[in-house]
Every structure is written in structure tokens, then in C-alpha cells.
Design a protein around this motif. Structure first.
Motif, PDB file in Angstrom:
ATOM      1  N   GLY A   1       0.816  -1.203   0.000  1.00 46.86           N
ATOM      2  CA  GLY A   1       0.000   0.000   0.000  1.00 46.86           C
ATOM      3  C   GLY A   1       0.858   1.263   0.000  1.00 46.86           C
ATOM      4  N   LEU A   2       2.025   1.236   0.674  1.00 47.68           N
ATOM      5  CA  LEU A   2       2.929   2.373   0.650  1.00 47.68           C
ATOM      6  C   LEU A   2       3.436   2.623  -0.775  1.00 47.68           C
ATOM      7  N   VAL A   3       3.750   1.542  -1.485  1.00 50.47           N
ATOM      8  CA  VAL A   3       4.248   1.689  -2.857  1.00 50.47           C
ATOM      9  C   VAL A   3       3.152   2.259  -3.747  1.00 50.47           C
ATOM     10  N   ILE A   4       1.903   1.791  -3.590  1.00 51.77           N
ATOM     11  CA  ILE A   4       0.786   2.296  -4.393  1.00 51.77           C
ATOM     12  C   ILE A   4       0.585   3.788  -4.149  1.00 51.77           C
ATOM     13  N   ALA A   5       0.657   4.227  -2.901  1.00 56.57           N
ATOM     14  CA  ALA A   5       0.434   5.635  -2.577  1.00 56.57           C
ATOM     15  C   ALA A   5       1.536   6.508  -3.168  1.00 56.57           C
ATOM     16  N   VAL A   6       2.807   6.096  -3.054  1.00 54.49           N
ATOM     17  CA  VAL A   6       3.895   6.913  -3.579  1.00 54.49           C
ATOM     18  C   VAL A   6       3.807   6.962  -5.115  1.00 54.49           C
ATOM     19  N   ALA A   7       3.539   5.855  -5.768  1.00 52.53           N
ATOM     20  CA  ALA A   7       3.435   5.836  -7.234  1.00 52.53           C
ATOM     21  C   ALA A   7       2.288   6.725  -7.700  1.00 52.53           C
ATOM     22  N   THR A   8       1.161   6.745  -6.985  1.00 55.36           N
ATOM     23  CA  THR A   8       0.014   7.580  -7.358  1.00 55.36           C
ATOM     24  C   THR A   8       0.378   9.052  -7.259  1.00 55.36           C
ATOM     25  N   ALA A   9       1.058   9.466  -6.163  1.00 56.09           N
ATOM     26  CA  ALA A   9       1.442  10.866  -6.000  1.00 56.09           C
ATOM     27  C   ALA A   9       2.458  11.276  -7.060  1.00 56.09           C
TER      28      ALA A   9
ATOM     29  N   TYR B   1      -5.271   6.691   1.811  1.00 55.49           N
ATOM     30  CA  TYR B   1      -5.234   5.362   2.438  1.00 55.49           C
ATOM     31  C   TYR B   1      -6.632   4.921   2.865  1.00 55.49           C
ATOM     32  N   ALA B   2      -7.444   5.852   3.331  1.00 56.98           N
ATOM     33  CA  ALA B   2      -8.806   5.498   3.754  1.00 56.98           C
ATOM     34  C   ALA B   2      -9.609   4.981   2.562  1.00 56.98           C
ATOM     35  N   ALA B   3      -9.426   5.622   1.402  1.00 60.04           N
ATOM     36  CA  ALA B   3     -10.140   5.159   0.211  1.00 60.04           C
ATOM     37  C   ALA B   3      -9.574   3.836  -0.296  1.00 60.04           C
ATOM     38  N   LEU B   4      -8.272   3.612  -0.223  1.00 60.96           N
ATOM     39  CA  LEU B   4      -7.650   2.363  -0.675  1.00 60.96           C
ATOM     40  C   LEU B   4      -8.126   1.178   0.145  1.00 60.96           C
ATOM     41  N   LEU B   5      -8.263   1.370   1.456  1.00 59.90           N
ATOM     42  CA  LEU B   5      -8.700   0.256   2.307  1.00 59.90           C
ATOM     43  C   LEU B   5     -10.129  -0.169   2.007  1.00 59.90           C
ATOM     44  N   LYS B   6     -10.896   0.672   1.325  1.00 61.35           N
ATOM     45  CA  LYS B   6     -12.274   0.328   0.997  1.00 61.35           C
ATOM     46  C   LYS B   6     -12.391  -0.452  -0.325  1.00 61.35           C
ATOM     47  N   VAL B   7     -11.282  -0.537  -1.047  1.00 60.56           N
ATOM     48  CA  VAL B   7     -11.290  -1.269  -2.311  1.00 60.56           C
ATOM     49  C   VAL B   7     -11.139  -2.756  -2.009  1.00 60.56           C
ATOM     50  N   PRO B   8     -12.108  -3.582  -2.379  1.00 63.21           N
ATOM     51  CA  PRO B   8     -12.006  -5.015  -2.099  1.00 63.21           C
ATOM     52  C   PRO B   8     -10.840  -5.663  -2.849  1.00 63.21           C
ATOM     53  N   GLY B   9     -10.010  -6.436  -2.122  1.00 66.13           N
ATOM     54  CA  GLY B   9      -8.911  -7.172  -2.727  1.00 66.13           C
ATOM     55  C   GLY B   9      -7.818  -6.291  -3.277  1.00 66.13           C
TER      56      GLY B   9
ATOM     57  N   SER C   1      -2.617  -5.115  -9.024  1.00 64.64           N
ATOM     58  CA  SER C   1      -1.390  -4.445  -9.426  1.00 64.64           C
ATOM     59  C   SER C   1      -1.425  -3.005  -8.921  1.00 64.64           C
ATOM     60  N   VAL C   2      -0.260  -2.393  -8.978  1.00 63.94           N
ATOM     61  CA  VAL C   2      -0.171  -1.014  -8.519  1.00 63.94           C
ATOM     62  C   VAL C   2      -1.089  -0.139  -9.372  1.00 63.94           C
ATOM     63  N   THR C   3      -1.090  -0.342 -10.664  1.00 68.17           N
ATOM     64  CA  THR C   3      -1.899   0.480 -11.553  1.00 68.17           C
ATOM     65  C   THR C   3      -3.383   0.323 -11.262  1.00 68.17           C
ATOM     66  N   MET C   4      -3.859  -0.931 -11.135  1.00 69.71           N
ATOM     67  CA  MET C   4      -5.275  -1.176 -10.929  1.00 69.71           C
ATOM     68  C   MET C   4      -5.739  -0.656  -9.567  1.00 69.71           C
ATOM     69  N   ALA C   5      -4.920  -0.826  -8.535  1.00 70.82           N
ATOM     70  CA  ALA C   5      -5.303  -0.347  -7.210  1.00 70.82           C
ATOM     71  C   ALA C   5      -5.350   1.180  -7.192  1.00 70.82           C
ATOM     72  N   ALA C   6      -4.383   1.851  -7.816  1.00 68.10           N
ATOM     73  CA  ALA C   6      -4.369   3.306  -7.851  1.00 68.10           C
ATOM     74  C   ALA C   6      -5.558   3.835  -8.642  1.00 68.10           C
ATOM     75  N   GLN C   7      -5.895   3.170  -9.768  1.00 66.85           N
ATOM     76  CA  GLN C   7      -7.021   3.596 -10.581  1.00 66.85           C
ATOM     77  C   GLN C   7      -8.344   3.424  -9.843  1.00 66.85           C
ATOM     78  N   ALA C   8      -8.446   2.360  -9.028  1.00 63.20           N
ATOM     79  CA  ALA C   8      -9.679   2.139  -8.278  1.00 63.20           C
ATOM     80  C   ALA C   8      -9.937   3.289  -7.297  1.00 63.20           C
ATOM     81  N   VAL C   9      -8.894   3.910  -6.848  1.00 60.72           N
ATOM     82  CA  VAL C   9      -9.057   5.026  -5.888  1.00 60.72           C
ATOM     83  C   VAL C   9      -9.214   6.350  -6.652  1.00 60.72           C
ATOM     84  N   GLN C  10      -8.405   6.603  -7.682  1.00 64.10           N
ATOM     85  CA  GLN C  10      -8.348   7.904  -8.301  1.00 64.10           C
ATOM     86  C   GLN C  10      -9.379   8.090  -9.425  1.00 64.10           C
ATOM     87  N   VAL C  11      -9.728   6.998 -10.088  1.00 59.30           N
ATOM     88  CA  VAL C  11     -10.656   7.067 -11.219  1.00 59.30           C
ATOM     89  C   VAL C  11     -10.119   8.078 -12.248  1.00 59.30           C
TER      90      VAL C  11
END
Length: 311
Positions: A197-205, A265-273, A278-288
Motif C-alpha cells: 500500500g505504501l508503494v501504491i500511494a507513492v506511485a500515485t502521487a 489510504y482510507a479510500a484504498l482500504l475500501k477497495v475489495p482485494g 497491481s499497482v496500476t489497478m489499485a491506484a485507478q480504483a481510488v483515483q478514477v
């Protein structure tokens, strides 16, 4: 002349007789053939002198007793004076003793009672006569005060706030970018977010703001807060370009890097699974985002940054 002989015949004393000399009767003088003589015998020159002066001579014992009497008078006067002084002193002592032992008058006793009752209400250090207390001696003047006085405590050193060392930039980042990345990682560690999750957050920023705190040209309010750049993508602000109009928070809160990371992080924890994504899919699920695959290009650098900030 006849009177002189008569006194001599009666045993008159000579003026030059000794005090203890005894008187001896003298035989009557015989008249000479040639008649009365105007001169007295040579051995009685002073006998006629008392008679001529008109004073009768006193016996030697009487003279001696008079002198003794006159000598005793001063002694008796002195003794009488001493006795009188002793009697006066004894009388004064008796009066003083009587006055001391005599019980006080009712008024005096009542006044003493009032003073005693008043003394109970006063501090113990004050005397009954309410006299001012003596000025206490300074510690330097009193040996006892020197012994009891404690040495002045040394001033405690002031605690100076130490600024934590800024992380050394890695992966081609500037110091400002590295500082913002550290804020994102520190918030995730505090929330006990897994390393992925730390890697996903830094890559998104890195994709949204290049790890710089952006203000919006569309929202002048955002420019009133600390910022490092200005963007024009609608009302998007902060490290994650979150929009206040979409419900991410107020402009003031989103301009704070720590709050923006916590909201992500609050929004990421609400994404199931999300952990299996992948980093891309998880970041997209939060940022749209309109470019969902753009986050993948920052994954490797993001892992290097997280490793540098968590070791």
C-alpha cells in the motif's frame, strides 16, 4: 598673790602635768621675811595662769574622759545611720515582696486573660505584646542559616527541539519531492498499512503531482496555503490532486500533505482485494483517472523510495 598660794595649797594641777600624773598635796608656802613678793616661785609658773584667766582647771581624769566622750560621738552617729539604712532597706524589700505575692486586681487579671485569648488567635511567632518581629538575619550573617540553606539549584538546560534529519533524495527526486514522499510513507506506517500500500500511494502521487504540493489556479483559496506549484486541472489540489467538489475534504485540509495521504489510504482500504491488485489497478480504483495505466511507470522508483524511507 594670796589667791595663788591658796589655789596651790588646794592642789591645783599644773598646765603641763601629764594626763596620768597623780596629784600630791603641796605644803603651804612660808612667807619671806621681807614681805609679800609679786613673783611666784619658779616651780609653779602655770599654776596661777588659770586663776588669772578666770577658768578653773579640771582634773586630769576629767580631761581624759571628755576627750574619750568626744571621740565616741561620731562612732555612735555612724552606727545609728547604718542601722537606719538597714531598717529602711528591709522595709522596702518587705513591701516589694508583698506587692509581688499579692494577687492581681480583678481588672489586671481580666486584661491578662484577654491578652492570652488574643494570643491564641495570633500566629505562634508573634509575642503577646505584639512587638515587631526582629528582622531575620541574612544567610551570609548567620552560621546556622549557612548550614541549613540549600545551595542554589543549577538551572536545567533548556530542551532544544531537534529537527529530524531530512531524508537523502533517491530515485532522481529533489529534496522537496523526497520530503513529501516521507510524509506519505510515515502516515502509512502509522496506520499500519502494508508495504504494498505504501508503494501504491507513492506511485500515485508521483503520477498526479510529481510529489509536489499543488495549489489550483481555479481555487484562489488554495493559494493562501503553503504550496510548491499551481495547476489548472479543475479544482484538483494537493499531492494526490483530490477535488474538494468530489467530497475529498476542504481546500485547507487537502493542501496539507499528511491529511491528503490519510484520505488516500482510507479510500484504498475500501477497495475489495486491493492487496492482490497491481499497482496500476489499485491506484485507478481510488483515483478514477482518465489515464488508468499511467501509474505503472512509477512502480519501480516508488519501491526504491519506500525502501529508503523504511530502513
Amino acid at each position: 598673790m594670796a589667791a595663788g598660794r591658796e589655789l596651790s595649797s588646794l592642789g591645783a594641777v599644773h598646765s603641763d602635768d601629764q594626763i596620768d600624773q597623780k596629784l600630791t598635796p603641796q605644803p603651804p608656802a612660808t612667807r619671806s621675811n621681807d614681805g609679800a613678793s609679786s613673783e611666784q616661785p619658779n616651780d609653779r609658773p602655770a599654776a596661777a595662769e588659770p586663776a588669772r584667766r578666770g577658768v578653773r582647771a579640771l582634773p586630769s581624769r576629767a580631761r581624759r574622759g571628755g576627750r574619750a566622750l568626744l571621740g565616741a560621738i561620731p562612732v555612735r552617729v555612724a552606727l545609728a545611720t547604718a542601722v537606719t539604712c538597714c531598717l529602711v532597706a528591709a522595709g522596702a524589700a518587705a513591701v516589694a515582696s508583698r506587692d509581688t505575692a499579692e494577687p492581681p486586681a480583678p481588672q489586671v487579671a481580666e486584661a491578662a486573660t484577654d491578652r492570652a485569648l488574643a494570643a491564641q488567635d495570633e500566629p505562634a511567632s508573634r509575642s503577646l505584646d505584639r512587638s515587631p518581629s526582629p528582622t531575620p538575619a541574612s544567610p551570609s550573617a548567620s552560621p546556622t542559616a549557612k548550614a541549613s540553606a540549600k545551595p542554589p539549584a543549577s538551572p536545567k538546560p533548556k530542551k532544544t527541539k531537534t529537527t529530524p534529519a531530512r531524508p537523502k533524495p533517491v530515485a532522481g527526486l529533489t529534496q522537496a519531492q523526497m520530503d513529501n514522499a516521507k510524509v506519505i510513507v510515515d502516515v502509512g506506517v502509522k496506520l499500519k498499512i502494508p508495504r504494498q500500500g505504501l508503494v501504491i500511494a507513492v506511485a500515485t502521487a508521483m503520477q498526479e503531482s510529481t510529489l509536489l504540493n499543488y495549489a489550483s489556479g481555479v481555487l484562489p483559496e488554495s493559494q493562501n496555503h503553503p504550496h510548491q506549484a499551481i495547476g489548472w486541472d479543475h479544482d484538483s489540489v494537493g499531492l494526490f490532486q483530490q477535488r474538494p467538489s468530489s467530497g475529498w475534504g476542504s481546500v485547507r485540509d487537502l493542501m496539507r500533505p499528511a491529511y491528503a495521504a490519510q484520505a488516500f489510504y482510507a479510500a484504498l482500504l475500501k477497495v475489495p482485494g486491493w492487496q492482490q491488485m497491481s499497482v496500476t489497478m489499485a491506484a485507478q480504483a481510488v483515483q478514477v483517472s482518465a489515464f488508468p495505466y499511467a501509474y505503472a511507470q512509477h512502480e519501480e522508483r516508488a519501491r526504491t523510495i519506500v525502501a529508503a524511507l523504511t530502513t
